[in-house]
Design an enzyme around this catalytic site. Structure first.
Site, PDB file in Angstrom:
ATOM      1  N   GLU A  85       0.836  -1.198   0.000  1.00 54.16           N
ATOM      2  CA  GLU A  85       0.000   0.000   0.000  1.00 54.16           C
ATOM      3  C   GLU A  85       0.876   1.256   0.000  1.00 54.16           C
ATOM      4  O   GLU A  85       1.683   1.467   0.912  1.00 54.16           O
ATOM      5  CB  GLU A  85      -0.915  -0.006   1.226  1.00 54.16           C
ATOM      6  CG  GLU A  85      -1.856  -1.210   1.261  1.00 54.16           C
ATOM      7  CD  GLU A  85      -2.477  -1.430   2.623  1.00 54.16           C
ATOM      8  OE1 GLU A  85      -2.258  -0.586   3.523  1.00 54.16           O
ATOM      9  OE2 GLU A  85      -3.183  -2.437   2.804  1.00 54.16           O
TER      10      GLU A  85
ATOM     11  N   GLU B  51      -4.834  -6.347   2.932  1.00 57.57           N
ATOM     12  CA  GLU B  51      -3.685  -7.162   3.328  1.00 57.57           C
ATOM     13  C   GLU B  51      -3.832  -8.618   2.895  1.00 57.57           C
ATOM     14  O   GLU B  51      -2.836  -9.268   2.551  1.00 57.57           O
ATOM     15  CB  GLU B  51      -3.480  -7.072   4.840  1.00 57.57           C
ATOM     16  CG  GLU B  51      -2.873  -5.761   5.319  1.00 57.57           C
ATOM     17  CD  GLU B  51      -3.853  -4.587   5.282  1.00 57.57           C
ATOM     18  OE1 GLU B  51      -3.391  -3.423   5.288  1.00 57.57           O
ATOM     19  OE2 GLU B  51      -5.071  -4.844   5.249  1.00 57.57           O
TER      20      GLU B  51
ATOM     21  N   HIS C 224      -0.931   0.388  15.636  1.00 60.67           N
ATOM     22  CA  HIS C 224       0.297   0.686  14.911  1.00 60.67           C
ATOM     23  C   HIS C 224       1.538   0.348  15.746  1.00 60.67           C
ATOM     24  O   HIS C 224       2.654   0.522  15.276  1.00 60.67           O
ATOM     25  CB  HIS C 224       0.357   2.170  14.546  1.00 60.67           C
ATOM     26  CG  HIS C 224      -0.745   2.641  13.670  1.00 60.67           C
ATOM     27  ND1 HIS C 224      -2.052   2.689  14.077  1.00 60.67           N
ATOM     28  CD2 HIS C 224      -0.750   3.082  12.381  1.00 60.67           C
ATOM     29  CE1 HIS C 224      -2.807   3.151  13.094  1.00 60.67           C
ATOM     30  NE2 HIS C 224      -2.033   3.390  12.059  1.00 60.67           N
TER      31      HIS C 224
END
Length: 335
Positions: A39, A70, A139
């Protein structure tokens, strides 16, 4: 790595993300079968700019932007790898990788076994992981132990620019799938000499970063930074700590770990992943079974906590500190 003064034309000061970029460039230059996908990796060079400039040099057929999917990225990589290409796919953050588990666990890791060696799956999945940059929870997590449990899937984690360069080149050359986890806290932490002419580093091997005879400190990824700092503090107290960078979690180099702890008799394992089920437990079990008679104290783990990675206001409280490592080591010495 060769001394920078011996070969100044090849040893460059690079940070970890620059070393990743150089390794990708070198691999793509050496082998036309190496392709990149992920991406925003082509036009924008990825979130952390690890692939910056590669599309301009190698073209859009070898550096490809993908949809935000994904499972698709991993599935495409398995297909490419089974048909002769060497895909290097980027998952934007480790917290987004779980949609790809079906492809990685059920297909990539099993392809050689399933086809009785007729097909292999030489792919690399790159993913930034770990905390320390004030990012949201998804994250910042460290779930490497989940993947280290999967037979056939190598799990590799660099802890310095030179090891990032050498290990990524080795991962791309590996005939089997490799999950290459990049500690994003180290991406731009410091520039260190990287000899671009050095051979790829060996996979499946621990690296002894600092010799010692009193206690063994074991870690990987970003936590190597705190672990080495803790060894410096211990040295001031007259305690000589041996520091081992695991580097490849699966398959694990048990021989190096057992040899070190058999010498020192003590071990502290450091990782920022949660305590329960963390990969440190596997190392502790190995030492308990293979070095029991040499242990002078129970193996200690200094880890994150059994909670999600908190938001940035409490991130520092979650992650193991130099002080926690030093305290654990001194308790070992007093046992």
């Amino acid at each position: 790595m060769h001394n920078a003064q011996q070969r100044p034309q090849h040893a460059l000061p690079l940070n970890l993300v620059e070393a990743i970029n150089r390794a990708l460039f070198q691999a793509m230059s050496d082998d036309h079968r190496v392709v990149l996908l992920g991406e925003d990796i082509a036009t924008n060079g990825g979130v952390f700019r690890a692939t910056e400039g590669l599309k301009a040099h190698f073209g859009f057929r070898r550096v490809m932007d993908t949809p935000l999917a994904e499972n698709l990225i991993a599935g495409l990589s398995v297909g490419m790898a089974s048909q002769g290409l060497k895909p290097v796919a980027e998952i934007q953050f480790m917290g987004f990788i779980y949609a790809a588990l079906e492809q990685l666990i059920s297909h990539a890791a099993r392809l050689r076994h399933r086809t009785r060696g007729r097909l292999s799956c030489p792919l690399v999945i790159r993913a930034p992981f770990g905390g320390g940059i004030h990012a949201p929870e998804h994250h910042s997590e460290s779930t490497e132990a989940l993947f280290a449990h999967v037979p056939g899937l190598r799990v590799v984690i660099p802890s310095s620019p030179a090891r990032a360069y050498g290990l990524l080149r080795a991962a791309i050359s590996c005939p089997d799938p490799v999950l290459f986890l990049e500690p994003k806290r180290l991406y731009r932490l410091q520039r260190l000499p990287v000899d671009l002419d050095d051979a790829p580093l060996p996979l499946d091997r621990c690296f002894t970063l600092r010799p010692g005879e009193d206690i063994t400190l074991v870690s990987w990824g970003a936590m190597i930074h705190e672990t080495l700092a803790a060894a410096d503090h211990l040295a001031q107290a007259g305690i000589k700590a041996e520091v081992i960078d695991v580097a490849t979690l699966n398959p694990l180099d048990r021989d190096t770990l057992v040899a070190s702890v058999s010498k020192t008799g003590r071990a502290v394992i450091v990782h920022e992943a949660p305590f329960t089920g963390g990969f440190g437990a596997e190392i502790a079990a190995t030492l308990a079974s293979d070095a029991l008679m040499q242990l002078r104290a129970p193996v200690t783990r200094v880890t994150g906590y059994d909670t999600p990675m908190p938001y940035f206001a409490m991130e520092r409280e979650y992650m193991p500190s130099v002080e926690r490592i030093v305290e654990a080591a001194k308790q070992q010495m007093e046992y």
